[in-house]
Each structure stands twice: as structure tokens, then as C-alpha cells.
Motif scaffolding. Structure first.
Motif, PDB file in Angstrom:
ATOM      1  N   UNK A   1       0.873  -1.180   0.000  1.00 29.12           N
ATOM      2  CA  UNK A   1       0.000   0.000   0.000  1.00 29.12           C
ATOM      3  C   UNK A   1       0.905   1.224   0.000  1.00 29.12           C
ATOM      4  N   UNK A   2       0.666   2.122  -0.929  1.00 28.82           N
ATOM      5  CA  UNK A   2       1.545   3.299  -1.036  1.00 28.82           C
ATOM      6  C   UNK A   2       0.754   4.533  -1.440  1.00 28.82           C
ATOM      7  N   UNK A   3       1.139   5.657  -0.899  1.00 24.94           N
ATOM      8  CA  UNK A   3       0.450   6.920  -1.211  1.00 24.94           C
ATOM      9  C   UNK A   3       1.515   7.996  -1.457  1.00 24.94           C
ATOM     10  N   UNK A   4       1.279   8.762  -2.505  1.00 21.50           N
ATOM     11  CA  UNK A   4       2.199   9.831  -2.874  1.00 21.50           C
ATOM     12  C   UNK A   4       1.648  11.175  -2.415  1.00 21.50           C
ATOM     13  N   UNK A   5       2.499  12.029  -1.872  1.00 23.66           N
ATOM     14  CA  UNK A   5       2.118  13.410  -1.527  1.00 23.66           C
ATOM     15  C   UNK A   5       3.135  14.334  -2.163  1.00 23.66           C
ATOM     16  N   UNK A   6       2.640  15.437  -2.707  1.00 28.80           N
ATOM     17  CA  UNK A   6       3.574  16.379  -3.327  1.00 28.80           C
ATOM     18  C   UNK A   6       3.505  17.710  -2.601  1.00 28.80           C
TER      19      UNK A   6
END
Ligand code: Z5A
Ligand code: MG
Length: 210
Positions: free
Chosen positions: A37-42
Motif C-alpha cells: 500500500x503506497x500513497x504519494x504526496x507532493x
């Protein structure tokens, strides 16, 4: 925070056009393919109300004092940190495209006091791993869309580069894992080095704060 099955907090930093966003996307695809499970934040997250102010400033359609824009960049991180925290607690690896270190490096390059620049981000989550993509400002300037926004000039980038060296020294002394990679090599080479580092992150200890 419980250390049971928590996700990791990985930050990708680097000079302008060093390939941060490209590499973040590749990390996402790599971890998803492994069933993680992975989530990207910019950061900046230009979609929020604060982010829209930052966007206008970067595009030079609005002017703000150096102190105000520094605090807005930090506030933009604070508005997302609870979300990041709960994702990590539920086992999601969170990958951040820039974070507080960019805040210090850019604002200090404009002459703001170093410790003052660090202070609004104190209390944010401390990453498990920071990867700094290094590319010479001269090479970066030859890559796509360079020069369209504020700060995208070689003199500024050279000061930012020096500041990142100091940031790495200071945070390494505080035992934060801060690794510099040569981002002038191919996308694939940089990607495999990043994945090797992410695979070694130790999530057995509790997350701390900056
Ligand atoms: N800023 C700040 O002052 N304070 C803060 O607290 C924060 C940020 C968080 C906007 O950031 C500005 O905000 C930034 C710092 C300041 N100002 N500057 N300079 P941003 O993250 O939104 O900026 P951006 O517009 O996304 O640019 P970027 O992030 O610097 O680019 P990048 O993500 O590192 O690069 P990329 O988009 O992945 O790649 C750029 C190009 O290079 C693209 O055409 C790629 O195909 C190519 N590329 C990538 N990797 C390679 C390799 N290995 N070889 C050849 N070509 C490559
Ligand atoms: Mg980017």
C-alpha cells in the motif's frame, strides 16, 4: 505511534529538475507491483486554498514577503500531516515529493535566518529516509520546462545546493537517514538505487518528529 505494521515515511528531495516527481511515480509503480500500500504526496500541494496562494506566488502572479511564503509552505505541510500520519498507522508507505528540507533550503537562500526557517516545521513527522537527488544546476537547467517559475535560475539553485549540503550534515548528526544520489545518471539507475534504499527502511521503531 504503534510500531506494529506501520508504513514508512520516505521523502524525495532534490534540486529543481533533478527528477523527483518522475522518480516518485516510479516508486509508486514499483511498490504497487509488489502488492504494497503506497500513497504519494507532493509539496507544495497546490490544490488546497493555501496551495493556490503558493502556486500564484511561484508563477509570479502574486507577491508575498519571504517570511509569509515560508510560513505558507510550512502550513501546507501541516494541513496534510494528520492524513499522512493516519495512512502510516494503517500500514501505508507514504512517499513525499519535497518536504520541510526544501522549505529551509529555499528560504535560507533568500537570506532568512537558518533556525527561524527550521522552526515552523518542528513537530512534523520525521522521515525514515530522505533521498536527495543531486544534479548540477547546469544540467538541470537543460531539462524540460526550466525557468518558468520563480527560483528557477542557476544562481538561486547553487545557493540551494549549498544549503542542502548543510541540511544533510545537520540532520545526519541527528541520526536521520539522509542519502544523496547522483541524479545525472539514467532514470533506471537512479530508480534502482532508490528502491534498494527503500527496501532497507526499518519500520520496527516508532516514528518521531522533526
Ligand atoms: N519550495 C519552497 O521554496 N519551499 C518549500 O517548502 C517547498 C518548495 C516544498 C516548486 O516546487 C518550488 O517550490 C520549488 C521549491 C519551492 N522551486 N524551485 N526551484 P515543485 O516541486 O512544485 O517544482 P516542480 O515544478 O515540480 O519542479 P521540480 O519538482 O523541481 O522538478 P522534478 O520533480 O525534480 O523533476 P521532474 O519533473 O521529475 O523532471 C524534470 C524533467 O527532467 C522532465 O522533463 C524529466 O523527464 C527529466 N528527467 C528526469 N529525470 C531525468 C534523468 N535521470 N535524466 C534525464 N532527464 C530526466
Ligand atoms: Mg516535481
Amino acid at each position: 505511534m504503534s510500531t506494529q505494521n506501520r508504513g514508512s515515511l520516505v521523502v524525495i528531495e532534490g534540486l529543481d529538475r533533478s527528477g523527483k516527481s518522475t522518480q516518485c511515480q516510479l516508486i509508486l509503480e514499483n511498490l504497487q507491483a509488489k502488492g504494497k500500500k503506497v500513497q504519494l504526496y507532493k509539496f507544495p500541494d497546490r490544490s488546497t486554498a493555501i496551495g493556490k496562494k503558493i502556486d500564484a506566488y511561484l508563477k509570479e502572479t502574486s507577491q508575498l514577503s519571504d517570511q509569509v511564503i515560508h510560513l505558507l509552505f510550512s502550513a501546507n505541510r501541516w494541513e496534510l500531516i494528520d492524513d499522512i500520519k493516519s495512512k502510516i498507522q494503517s500500514g501505508v508507505t507514504c512517499v513525499l515529493d519535497r518536504y520541510a528540507f526544501s522549505g529551509i533550503a529555499f528560504s535560507a537562500a533568500k537570506g532568512l535566518n537558518w533556525e527561524w526557517c527550521k522552526s515552523p516545521d518542528r513537530g512534523l513527522l520525521r522521515p525514515d529516509l530522505v533521498i536527495f537527488l543531486h544534479v548540477s544546476p547546469e544540467i538541470a537547467a537543460k531539462r524540460g520546462q526550466y525557468g518558468e517559475e520563480r527560483y528557477e535560475n542557476i544562481e538561486m539553485q547553487k545557493m540551494v545546493e549549498k544549503n542542502f549540503e548543510r541540511i544533510q550534515r545537520e540532520y545526519t548528526e541527528e541520526k536521520l537517514s539522509f542519502v544523496t544520489l547522483d541524479a545525472s545518471s539514467s532514470l533506471e539507475t537512479v530508480h534502482s538505487q532508490i528502491i534498494n534504499l527503500i527496501d532497507k527502511v526499518d519500520v520496527s521503531r516508532a516514528l518521531e518528529t522533526l
